[in-house]
Design an enzyme around this catalytic site. Structure first.
Site, PDB file in Angstrom:
ATOM      1  N   ASP A  29     -28.508  16.471  33.702  1.00 33.19           N
ATOM      2  CA  ASP A  29     -28.201  16.449  32.266  1.00 33.19           C
ATOM      3  C   ASP A  29     -29.048  15.374  31.587  1.00 33.19           C
ATOM      4  O   ASP A  29     -28.976  14.201  31.947  1.00 33.19           O
ATOM      5  CB  ASP A  29     -26.709  16.180  32.054  1.00 33.19           C
ATOM      6  CG  ASP A  29     -26.262  16.598  30.670  1.00 33.19           C
ATOM      7  OD1 ASP A  29     -26.952  16.279  29.689  1.00 33.19           O
ATOM      8  OD2 ASP A  29     -25.211  17.260  30.572  1.00 33.19           O
TER       9      ASP A  29
ATOM     10  N   HIS B 102     -30.397  13.079  21.755  1.00 31.01           N
ATOM     11  CA  HIS B 102     -31.265  13.959  22.540  1.00 31.01           C
ATOM     12  C   HIS B 102     -32.603  14.150  21.837  1.00 31.01           C
ATOM     13  O   HIS B 102     -32.667  14.196  20.608  1.00 31.01           O
ATOM     14  CB  HIS B 102     -30.618  15.341  22.712  1.00 31.01           C
ATOM     15  CG  HIS B 102     -29.281  15.287  23.374  1.00 31.01           C
ATOM     16  ND1 HIS B 102     -28.435  16.362  23.408  1.00 31.01           N
ATOM     17  CD2 HIS B 102     -28.657  14.290  24.033  1.00 31.01           C
ATOM     18  CE1 HIS B 102     -27.340  16.033  24.055  1.00 31.01           C
ATOM     19  NE2 HIS B 102     -27.441  14.779  24.442  1.00 31.01           N
TER      20      HIS B 102
ATOM     21  N   HIS C 280     -31.889  19.101  28.195  1.00 27.56           N
ATOM     22  CA  HIS C 280     -32.548  18.523  27.026  1.00 27.56           C
ATOM     23  C   HIS C 280     -33.119  17.205  27.500  1.00 27.56           C
ATOM     24  O   HIS C 280     -32.787  16.741  28.592  1.00 27.56           O
ATOM     25  CB  HIS C 280     -31.560  18.289  25.872  1.00 27.56           C
ATOM     26  CG  HIS C 280     -30.400  17.439  26.270  1.00 27.56           C
ATOM     27  ND1 HIS C 280     -30.491  16.077  26.431  1.00 27.56           N
ATOM     28  CD2 HIS C 280     -29.123  17.766  26.606  1.00 27.56           C
ATOM     29  CE1 HIS C 280     -29.326  15.605  26.823  1.00 27.56           C
ATOM     30  NE2 HIS C 280     -28.473  16.608  26.954  1.00 27.56           N
TER      31      HIS C 280
ATOM     32  N   SER D 248     -25.838  19.718  25.306  1.00 31.71           N
ATOM     33  CA  SER D 248     -25.647  20.299  26.634  1.00 31.71           C
ATOM     34  C   SER D 248     -24.934  21.640  26.556  1.00 31.71           C
ATOM     35  O   SER D 248     -25.179  22.518  27.380  1.00 31.71           O
ATOM     36  CB  SER D 248     -24.825  19.348  27.508  1.00 31.71           C
ATOM     37  OG  SER D 248     -25.511  18.151  27.694  1.00 31.71           O
TER      38      SER D 248
END
Lengths: 155, 584
Positions: free
Chosen positions: B135, B542, B429, B184
């Site tokens: 992640d 992100h 990401h 996510s």
């Protein structure tokens, strides 16, 4: 000659102080504002299958306690309740109804509305300790530990 | 961060409501042949049902889609705002591949979208898929993990990560249907359904109504595997098992924070192995530590459904080779990160002292899932690379990356003896982080920024791994990597690892603005860094940069060049031949 009275006074003051301390200590169980609770003392056991309240929480339920911590940002500018946290919170636990419930918080219901303080300011809350699941009828929020009829001050 | 995402989603949803007629699935959607999905048309005006005309490839839609949509005279938004009429047809399937042009006309509103329904190979290419998702895994994380774990001499790495030897790769675009930036939920949902969706959404298209559980659904990979095969499903994460990434394997919600509901959806699909944190959402609200608002005891419901329960490292080990389904929950919330769990004993390790790591969980999952002669799908998430990158705690994020890479090593070992296994390694990401040199405590002066070495002044860091466990023996060495964020809230840069516990860069003030956490102000040499994102943001965000996907094994040849997240699903579906029914 000159020193004697001051020595005498000092001793009297000292004895007085000891007396007061002893009195407070002895009187604590029956006096309202005495018991101090810390975040470390809330739970007796942590576990994946749930936490257990400490014996101290169970013993002091319904009694007046005081607790130091930080005020998490409340839902509204002037709220009747807020969350007391162990450390300054970077996330507001009440910002959305889906918020997570950290273990090291206590919900504080005020006896009357008070204004918000900086989340970095240590405060001392005094009020009646209560434990067990309770759903706030206004917000739908479920809390497990509360201090009711509370007031607080910066320390 | 969550607050920010929620506010962000709310504004973009409002913006969407003012646009033209919307058809779900959206234009250019790619749909697996035979996979059930919901069809929804949102009109801007209130109309009569007889005024709506919908055709698919020129024919009446009812003939092609095999059912009549429910007509909703008026949909309402927040505070009963009138949104317009809608049509909804749930759970339809299209078996024949091809282009499907959907045309909607209602009064003066018209809309046309085209879907691409695709079939897959008739025969599976692989028996097993291991899908490993780091992640937030960015290029800087893996470069730092390689240098901290293996070392570097005269500019050449002294060793390679497991992920370095996955031979086939692609760049993956991660944008959402409503934003160039992703989260996510959207990306994992695209990986797991073949449809891109909005930020915060999982297994659904994000419609305009406020309810989060009624949005038009698309089939998840977990459900497709159940529908078409006898394979087992495994989900392993170091986050809460109901967090966005693990949830997206099987769940449907517009709001990733519907975690209590996600637990029910996990039980509906019944993955054979489910390991991670997040037990708080399994406990009834009367139990201290619960985060539920009802009294459902999901521990018991899973046990009644035949699951064995493991709550710590020892119970997990004891269950390694047992038969039957396994539920392993090792923390009420997110599990502690490797640096705290194994080395510093900070975070909540005193409360949950016996948590297994990602490597142990991956091993047990593979042991159990590989008993199924029909094969399995296993999703493994290195969850906390992201969770430590948001607060700009780069040392913790890199150590998480090393742990994630060791889990990849376990998968690669399995693949050696089971070559009929596809391994996919990717991120969902990136983060705005780069390595720009080193920090050298031995450089002269007291100002820490003068100790930052760039270009030739950087030299090489002096991490050591004398015990050979793959982790640096200490992270606070005298010359260490300097990772820097390109975005964030106001905070203090300390130029040092956070040994007392995870970094909390910013806290909220009475104006609901995030300001630098003064706890770090007095760290010697700390400097104030002014934020460059809105003050509603509490942490780094992100990045929109592509993520790297790497793979090995049968099916991996389909990964190349640039792909959208939703294209990844098609490779997975093709590898298992999910477009061709295998069991009925």
């Amino acid at each position: 000659m000159e020193k004697l009275p001051s020595l005498h006074l000092s001793r009297r003051g000292l004895i007085g102080a000891i007396g007061t301390l002893a009195f407070v200590a002895a009187a604590r169980p029956s006096f309202a504002a005495g018991s101090v609770m810390s975040f470390d003392e809330l739970y007796g056991k942590f576990g994946v299958l749930g936490l257990e309240f400490s014996d101290k929480v169970k013993r002091l339920a319904g009694q007046e306690i005081s607790m130091k911590g930080f005020m998490a940002p409340p839902l509204k500018a002037e709220a009747q309740f807020f969350v007391l946290t162990e450390v300054p919170m970077s996330l507001c636990p009440f910002c959305s109804s889906d918020a997570d419930w950290p273990d090291n918080i206590v919900v504080v219901y005020l006896s009357e509305k008070q204004t918000f303080v900086q989340p970095r300011q240590t405060i001392e809350v005094r009020g009646t300790l209560e434990y067990g699941s309770w759903t706030d009828p206004d917000t739908g929020f479920v809390s497990l530990l509360r201090i009711r009829q509370a007031e607080y001050s910066a320390v | 961060m969550r607050t920010f995402l929620a506010a962000f989603a709310a504004t973009t949803m409002l913006a969407g409501a003012a646009q033209a007629t919307t058809v779900y699935p959206l234009d250019r959607a790619t749909i697996l042949a035979g996979s059930p999905f919901d069809f929804k048309v949102e009109l801007n005006k209130q109309v009569k049902p007889e005024d709506v005309k919908i055709t698919v490839n020129g024919q009446d839609y009812k003939t092609v889609l095999g059912g009549e949509a429910q007509f909703v005279e008026l949909e309402k938004g927040k505070e009963d705002k009138a949104l317009g009429s809608a049509l909804l047809l749930r759970g339809l399937k299209i078996s024949a591949p091809g282009a499907y042009k959907v045309e909607v006309a209602a009064g003066d509103e018209t809309k046309s979208v085209t879907w691409n329904v695709y079939e897959t190979a008739g025969q599976p290419k692989a028996k097993n898929i291991i899908f490993l998702l780091g992640d937030g895994l960015s290029v800087a994380h893996r470069t730092a993990a390689r240098i901290m774990s293996k070392g570097m001499t005269e500019g050449k790495a002294n060793g390679r990560l497991n992920m370095d030897d996955l031979e086939r790769m692609a760049f993956i675009g991660t944008s959402a249907t409503n934003a160039v930036d992703t989260d996510s939920a959207n990306t994992m949902s695209a990986f797991m359904t073949g449809h891109k969706t909005a930020v915060n959404a999982i297994g659904v298209y994000a419609d305009r109504t406020p309810a989060s559980l009624d949005d038009p659904r698309v089939e998840t990979f977990g459900e497709a595997v159940r529908r078409t095969t006898k394979k087992s499903i495994g989900i392993v994460a170091t986050a809460e098992v109901e967090d966005a990434t693990p949830a997206a394997v099987v769940s449907h919600t517009r709001n990733r924070n519907d975690k209590a509901d996600v637990v029910g959806m996990l039980l509906d699909v019944k993955p054979e192995v489910l390991l991670g944190g997040g037990s708080a959402y399994f406990l009834g609200k009367e139990v201290p530590g619960s985060k539920r608002k009802d009294n459902q005891d999901y521990i018991k419901l899973f046990q009644d459904a035949g699951y064995k329960l493991a709550t710590d490292k020892n119970e997990l080990a004891a269950n390694a080779s047992a038969e039957g389904n396994l539920l392993g929950l090792f923390h009420t919330g997110n599990m502690d990160v490797t640096l705290d769990r194994e080395f510093l004993k900070k975070g909540t390790v005193d409360k949950f002292p016996n948590q297994p790591g990602l490597v142990a969980m991956t091993k047990v999952a593979l042991d159990r899932l590989s008993k199924n002669p029909d094969g399995f799908f296993l999703m493994v998430e290195g969850s906390s690379i992201d969770k430590m990158s948001h607060p700009l705690d780069w040392d913790r994020a890199v150590i998480e990356t090393i742990e994630f890479d060791q889990a990849i090593g376990v998968a690669r070992e399995f693949q050696k003896s089971h070559p009929d296994t596809l391994i996919v390694v990717t991120g969902d990401h990136t983060h705005g982080v780069s390595i720009i040199g080193t920090v050298d405590d031995d450089k002269p002066g007291t100002e820490m920024r003068e100790k930052v070495g760039t270009y030739a002044e950087a030299g090489f860091p002096n991490y050591k791994d004398e015990n050979g466990d793959g982790y640096p023996d200490k992270i606070d060495v005298s010359r260490r990597l300097f990772l820097s964020a390109n975005n964030g809230p106001d905070h203090y840069e300390t130029f040092r690892p956070k040994l007392d516990g995870p970094f909390v860069p910013a806290v909220q003030n009475e104006k609901k603005e995030y300001v630098a956490n003064e706890q770090y102000k007095d760290v010697p040499g700390a400097v104030f860094v002014q934020g460059n994102i809105p003050k509603t943001g509490d942490s780094g965000v992100h990045a929109v940069d592509d993520v790297v996907l790497q793979s090995a094994g049968p099916g991996s040849e389909e990964f190349h060049g640039y792909m959208e997240q939703s294209d990844v699903y098609r490779v997975l579906a093709d590898t298992f031949a999910l477009g061709a029914k295998q069991t009925n």
